[in-house]
Design a protein around this motif. Sequence first.
Motif, PDB file in Angstrom:
ATOM      1  N   CYS A 146      61.950  43.288  22.442  1.00 30.66           N
ATOM      2  CA  CYS A 146      60.721  43.530  23.295  1.00 30.66           C
ATOM      3  C   CYS A 146      60.310  44.975  23.486  1.00 30.66           C
ATOM      4  O   CYS A 146      59.009  44.777  23.064  1.00 30.66           O
ATOM      5  N   ILE A 147      61.149  45.657  24.082  1.00 28.98           N
ATOM      6  CA  ILE A 147      61.042  47.306  23.966  1.00 28.98           C
ATOM      7  C   ILE A 147      61.077  47.343  22.715  1.00 28.98           C
ATOM      8  O   ILE A 147      59.887  48.509  21.998  1.00 28.98           O
ATOM      9  N   PHE A 148      62.098  47.260  21.821  1.00 24.37           N
ATOM     10  CA  PHE A 148      61.830  47.509  20.062  1.00 24.37           C
ATOM     11  C   PHE A 148      60.401  47.646  19.474  1.00 24.37           C
ATOM     12  O   PHE A 148      59.848  48.520  19.764  1.00 24.37           O
ATOM     13  N   ALA A 149      59.866  46.068  20.121  1.00 22.56           N
ATOM     14  CA  ALA A 149      58.088  46.220  19.349  1.00 22.56           C
ATOM     15  C   ALA A 149      57.658  47.112  20.316  1.00 22.56           C
ATOM     16  O   ALA A 149      56.397  47.212  19.837  1.00 22.56           O
ATOM     17  N   ALA A 150      57.559  46.805  21.911  1.00 22.89           N
ATOM     18  CA  ALA A 150      56.627  48.467  22.272  1.00 22.89           C
ATOM     19  C   ALA A 150      56.931  49.282  21.672  1.00 22.89           C
ATOM     20  O   ALA A 150      55.569  50.150  21.752  1.00 22.89           O
ATOM     21  N   LEU A 179      57.508  51.114  18.764  1.00 23.16           N
ATOM     22  CA  LEU A 179      56.955  51.134  17.313  1.00 23.16           C
ATOM     23  C   LEU A 179      55.638  50.830  17.265  1.00 23.16           C
ATOM     24  O   LEU A 179      54.825  51.249  16.795  1.00 23.16           O
ATOM     25  N   LEU A 180      54.825  50.364  18.909  1.00 24.56           N
ATOM     26  CA  LEU A 180      53.671  50.564  18.281  1.00 24.56           C
ATOM     27  C   LEU A 180      53.468  51.489  18.813  1.00 24.56           C
ATOM     28  O   LEU A 180      52.393  52.685  18.777  1.00 24.56           O
ATOM     29  N   PHE A 181      53.687  52.348  20.372  1.00 18.19           N
ATOM     30  CA  PHE A 181      52.953  53.161  20.766  1.00 18.19           C
ATOM     31  C   PHE A 181      53.778  54.687  19.588  1.00 18.19           C
ATOM     32  O   PHE A 181      52.692  55.365  19.801  1.00 18.19           O
ATOM     33  N   PHE A 182      55.013  54.457  19.442  1.00 15.27           N
ATOM     34  CA  PHE A 182      55.237  55.627  18.241  1.00 15.27           C
ATOM     35  C   PHE A 182      54.187  55.704  16.917  1.00 15.27           C
ATOM     36  O   PHE A 182      54.325  56.646  16.091  1.00 15.27           O
ATOM     37  N   MET A 183      54.534  54.702  16.637  1.00 14.90           N
ATOM     38  CA  MET A 183      52.903  54.616  15.351  1.00 14.90           C
ATOM     39  C   MET A 183      51.380  55.686  16.052  1.00 14.90           C
ATOM     40  O   MET A 183      50.646  56.511  15.190  1.00 14.90           O
ATOM     41  N   ALA A 218      64.033  45.757  11.514  1.00 14.62           N
ATOM     42  CA  ALA A 218      62.727  46.450  10.876  1.00 14.62           C
ATOM     43  C   ALA A 218      62.645  47.674  13.208  1.00 14.62           C
ATOM     44  O   ALA A 218      61.787  48.276  12.682  1.00 14.62           O
ATOM     45  N   LEU A 219      62.538  46.280  13.791  1.00 17.03           N
ATOM     46  CA  LEU A 219      62.348  46.880  15.099  1.00 17.03           C
ATOM     47  C   LEU A 219      62.701  48.363  15.879  1.00 17.03           C
ATOM     48  O   LEU A 219      62.249  49.477  15.562  1.00 17.03           O
ATOM     49  N   PHE A 220      63.883  48.344  15.758  1.00 10.76           N
ATOM     50  CA  PHE A 220      64.971  49.169  15.131  1.00 10.76           C
ATOM     51  C   PHE A 220      65.117  50.193  14.889  1.00 10.76           C
ATOM     52  O   PHE A 220      64.703  51.868  15.312  1.00 10.76           O
ATOM     53  N   MET A 221      65.009  50.020  13.640  1.00  5.10           N
ATOM     54  CA  MET A 221      64.538  51.236  12.795  1.00  5.10           C
ATOM     55  C   MET A 221      63.754  51.930  12.542  1.00  5.10           C
ATOM     56  O   MET A 221      63.806  53.308  12.938  1.00  5.10           O
ATOM     57  N   PHE A 222      62.594  51.634  12.859  1.00  5.84           N
ATOM     58  CA  PHE A 222      61.396  51.728  12.689  1.00  5.84           C
ATOM     59  C   PHE A 222      60.928  52.671  14.606  1.00  5.84           C
ATOM     60  O   PHE A 222      60.251  53.533  14.591  1.00  5.84           O
ATOM     61  N   THR A 223      61.687  52.099  15.747  1.00  2.00           N
ATOM     62  CA  THR A 223      61.420  53.019  16.619  1.00  2.00           C
ATOM     63  C   THR A 223      62.538  54.482  16.832  1.00  2.00           C
ATOM     64  O   THR A 223      61.437  54.865  17.207  1.00  2.00           O
ATOM     65  N   PHE A 224      63.598  54.297  15.706  1.00  2.04           N
ATOM     66  CA  PHE A 224      63.979  55.490  16.585  1.00  2.04           C
ATOM     67  C   PHE A 224      63.591  56.160  14.936  1.00  2.04           C
ATOM     68  O   PHE A 224      63.609  57.255  15.024  1.00  2.04           O
ATOM     69  N   ARG A 225      62.883  55.760  14.415  1.00  2.00           N
ATOM     70  CA  ARG A 225      62.749  56.869  12.955  1.00  2.00           C
ATOM     71  C   ARG A 225      61.134  57.562  13.239  1.00  2.00           C
ATOM     72  O   ARG A 225      61.288  58.601  13.147  1.00  2.00           O
ATOM     73  N   GLY A 226      60.674  56.532  14.480  1.00  2.00           N
ATOM     74  CA  GLY A 226      59.369  57.459  15.697  1.00  2.00           C
ATOM     75  C   GLY A 226      60.170  58.245  16.392  1.00  2.00           C
ATOM     76  O   GLY A 226      59.061  59.123  16.607  1.00  2.00           O
TER      77      GLY A 226
END
Length: 180
Positions: free
Chosen positions: A74-78, A80-84, A155-163
Amino acid sequence: MNGDTFHNRNSSSSTLSKRNSTERKGDVTEMKKKSASATATEVGGYGRWLGNAYFMKWRMEDVFGVVKYHPIPCIFAASLLFFMGVEYTLRMIPASAPPFDLGFIVTVPLNRLLAAKPALNTLFAGLNTVFVAMQTAYILGTFLIEGRPRATISALFMFTFRGILGYATQLPLPEGSISQ
């Protein structure tokens, strides 16, 4: 089976076949009931494939249970939206600050080709969008329809750290870049 015991299959086979015959008749009746209710569901717009989807069986307790028992995804999902939001509203470093970026040096011939043929650049951008949409559909489908969360968590893990890394490593665009 260890050889010390002998199983007589003939004595129970008639009972088993009668029971299977009865169960099969019941299955047909149940299938008719299910198909009648499936057509009612299809009228509502869900169809058969969505009616069996994993997320359609969720209750409110299940939704809140995800947050309670699985806080890291859930933290990764949040995030992800923040870094987008951060990534798409980030100001670029001006071209007057020249960094050394091996990616820009290696792709100079490709950059020239795409600058000379804007239609090819648009085609590649469209293909990239289709590829990302297909990945997103697969990731959401495995979680929401099949109930397998591994691809979604990855995917959430990857895109979080990508952000995070994208925000931490800003590079200026070169003066002749197509992206300006």
